[in-house]
Scaffold this motif. Structure first.
Motif, PDB file in Angstrom:
ATOM      1  N   VAL A  37       0.876  -1.170   0.000  1.00 55.23           N
ATOM      2  CA  VAL A  37       0.000   0.000   0.000  1.00 55.23           C
ATOM      3  C   VAL A  37       0.914   1.222   0.000  1.00 55.23           C
ATOM      4  CG1 VAL A  37      -1.756   1.271   1.274  1.00 55.23           C
ATOM      5  CG2 VAL A  37      -1.849  -1.229   1.209  1.00 55.23           C
ATOM      6  N   TYR A  38       0.761   2.051  -1.029  1.00 48.87           N
ATOM      7  CA  TYR A  38       1.626   3.231  -1.175  1.00 48.87           C
ATOM      8  C   TYR A  38       0.828   4.479  -0.815  1.00 48.87           C
ATOM      9  CZ  TYR A  38       4.521   6.791  -3.593  1.00 48.87           C
ATOM     10  OH  TYR A  38       5.268   7.912  -3.899  1.00 48.87           O
ATOM     11  N   CYS A  60      -9.591   0.227   1.891  1.00 46.40           N
ATOM     12  CA  CYS A  60      -8.421  -0.622   1.737  1.00 46.40           C
ATOM     13  C   CYS A  60      -8.591  -1.895   2.576  1.00 46.40           C
ATOM     14  CB  CYS A  60      -7.221   0.199   2.197  1.00 46.40           C
ATOM     15  SG  CYS A  60      -5.685  -0.595   1.961  1.00 46.40           S
ATOM     16  N   LYS A  61      -9.087  -1.714   3.793  1.00 50.20           N
ATOM     17  CA  LYS A  61      -9.322  -2.857   4.684  1.00 50.20           C
ATOM     18  C   LYS A  61     -10.316  -3.831   4.039  1.00 50.20           C
ATOM     19  CE  LYS A  61     -12.662  -3.402   7.156  1.00 50.20           C
ATOM     20  NZ  LYS A  61     -13.858  -3.189   7.919  1.00 50.20           N
ATOM     21  N   ASN A  62     -11.409  -3.286   3.488  1.00 48.45           N
ATOM     22  CA  ASN A  62     -12.412  -4.159   2.860  1.00 48.45           C
ATOM     23  C   ASN A  62     -11.790  -4.941   1.713  1.00 48.45           C
ATOM     24  OD1 ASN A  62     -14.333  -3.313   4.634  1.00 48.45           O
ATOM     25  ND2 ASN A  62     -15.065  -1.651   3.317  1.00 48.45           N
ATOM     26  N   LEU A  63     -10.966  -4.255   0.955  1.00 48.18           N
ATOM     27  CA  LEU A  63     -10.304  -4.903  -0.176  1.00 48.18           C
ATOM     28  C   LEU A  63      -9.401  -6.054   0.298  1.00 48.18           C
ATOM     29  CD1 LEU A  63      -9.554  -2.660  -2.991  1.00 48.18           C
ATOM     30  CD2 LEU A  63      -7.818  -4.399  -2.621  1.00 48.18           C
ATOM     31  N   ASN A  66     -11.710  -8.867   2.173  1.00 51.71           N
ATOM     32  CA  ASN A  66     -12.720  -9.547   1.340  1.00 51.71           C
ATOM     33  C   ASN A  66     -12.155 -10.114   0.050  1.00 51.71           C
ATOM     34  OD1 ASN A  66     -14.520  -8.675   3.250  1.00 51.71           O
ATOM     35  ND2 ASN A  66     -15.080  -6.833   2.097  1.00 51.71           N
ATOM     36  N   ARG A  67     -10.853 -10.113  -0.082  1.00 46.83           N
ATOM     37  CA  ARG A  67     -10.291 -10.600  -1.341  1.00 46.83           C
ATOM     38  C   ARG A  67     -10.581 -12.088  -1.477  1.00 46.83           C
ATOM     39  NH1 ARG A  67      -6.993 -12.294   2.192  1.00 46.83           N
ATOM     40  NH2 ARG A  67      -5.535 -13.931   1.669  1.00 46.83           N
ATOM     41  N   LYS A  68     -10.591 -12.558  -2.725  1.00 44.37           N
ATOM     42  CA  LYS A  68     -10.801 -13.989  -2.979  1.00 44.37           C
ATOM     43  C   LYS A  68      -9.460 -14.695  -2.847  1.00 44.37           C
ATOM     44  CE  LYS A  68     -15.204 -13.926  -4.497  1.00 44.37           C
ATOM     45  NZ  LYS A  68     -15.590 -12.860  -3.547  1.00 44.37           N
TER      46      LYS A  68
END
Ligand code: DGT
Length: 229
Positions: A149-150, A220-223, A226-228
């Motif tokens: 994360v930049y 960002c947290k959700n991403l 919740n990633r596959k």
């Protein structure tokens, strides 16, 4: 020694160890990395590893961070050598949590080395030794990273934040230095032309107010969560 500030202690006897999804948060000095980490401390599925600045300030009673700033020609090599070691300790820290988030990495330490190379603070042979160590570690230590994360910021914004926070070692840090570091982070993570990328990069606008940043951190947290698989 208390090496890292952890939100959760992990069980060393955990038998079913599965490598956590590992995120490194990167960005210029004062870009908001610590605020990003703090946001993740509330989640009990994440190990948060803060950068070992405190260790750099007290190496057997010596403030190496301060020496690096006051006499860079003499202490840059020594400082980078210690940064590399302490970063490796974070990378190889075993966590039983499904997520691990760490501040900076051995990868971004290279941004500082690159700058020291460009500004001739390091001798060529010092760069070679640091890079040889780096290459060996990358090949032999387990430092897999899944996401970078930049926190992309403008040098002027971070300069003001740095002045406000007034860390005593940083009083000699100039706007020009922050521009140099910004350009190198950008070449690496935004233009993606400088070093190999160890993981995909998610860019966050770090110039926003705290309230707006928190919204971006939530996205960002959700991403991440919740990633596959
Ligand atoms: P934040 O939360 O985004 O405001 O992050 P900071 O500014 O607390 O953390 P960071 O890593 O950008 O910088 C902490 C101090 O350590 C700062 O004075 C720059 C210095 N620093 C960090 N990594 C390196 C490195 O690899 N080489 C050199 N020369 N300095 C470094």
């Amino acid at each position: 020694k208390n090496l890292v500030v952890l939100t959760k202690m992990t069980s060393p006897t955990c038998k079913l160890y599965k490598r956590p999804f590992t995120v490194c948060i990167e960005g210029n000095i004062g870009s908001g990395k610590t605020t990003f980490l703090s946001h993740f401390k509330q989640f009990d599925n994440t190990t948060v590893l803060q950068e070992p600045v405190e260790l750099w300030r007290n190496v057997a009673g010596i403030n190496l961070l301060e020496l690096m700033y006051t006499d860079p020609k003499r202490y840059s090599f020594l400082f980078q050598s210690y940064v590399q070691l302490t970063m490796l300790q974070l990378h190889t820290y075993k966590s039983a949590m499904p997520y691990k988030i760490m501040e900076r990495s051995v990868f971004s330490a290279r941004c500082f080395i690159e700058n020291m190379k460009r500004t001739k603070l390091l001798e060529d042979v010092e760069v070679v030794v640091l890079e040889d160590w780096y290459d060996w570690c990358i090949q032999n230590a387990n430092i897999v990273t899944d996401l970078i994360v930049y926190l992309r910021t403008s040098p002027e914004v971070v300069y003001n934040r740095m002045k406000t926070r007034a860390r005593k070692e940083e009083n000699s840090v100039s706007l020009e230095y922050l521009h140099q570091l910004h350009n190198i982070h950008d070449e690496w993570l935004y233009d993606q032309t400088l070093f190999n990328l160890p993981a995909p990069v998610l860019v966050i606008d770090g110039n926003k107010s705290l309230e707006e940043m928190v919204i971006q951190f939530e996205n960002c947290k959700n991403l991440i969560f919740n990633r596959k698989e």
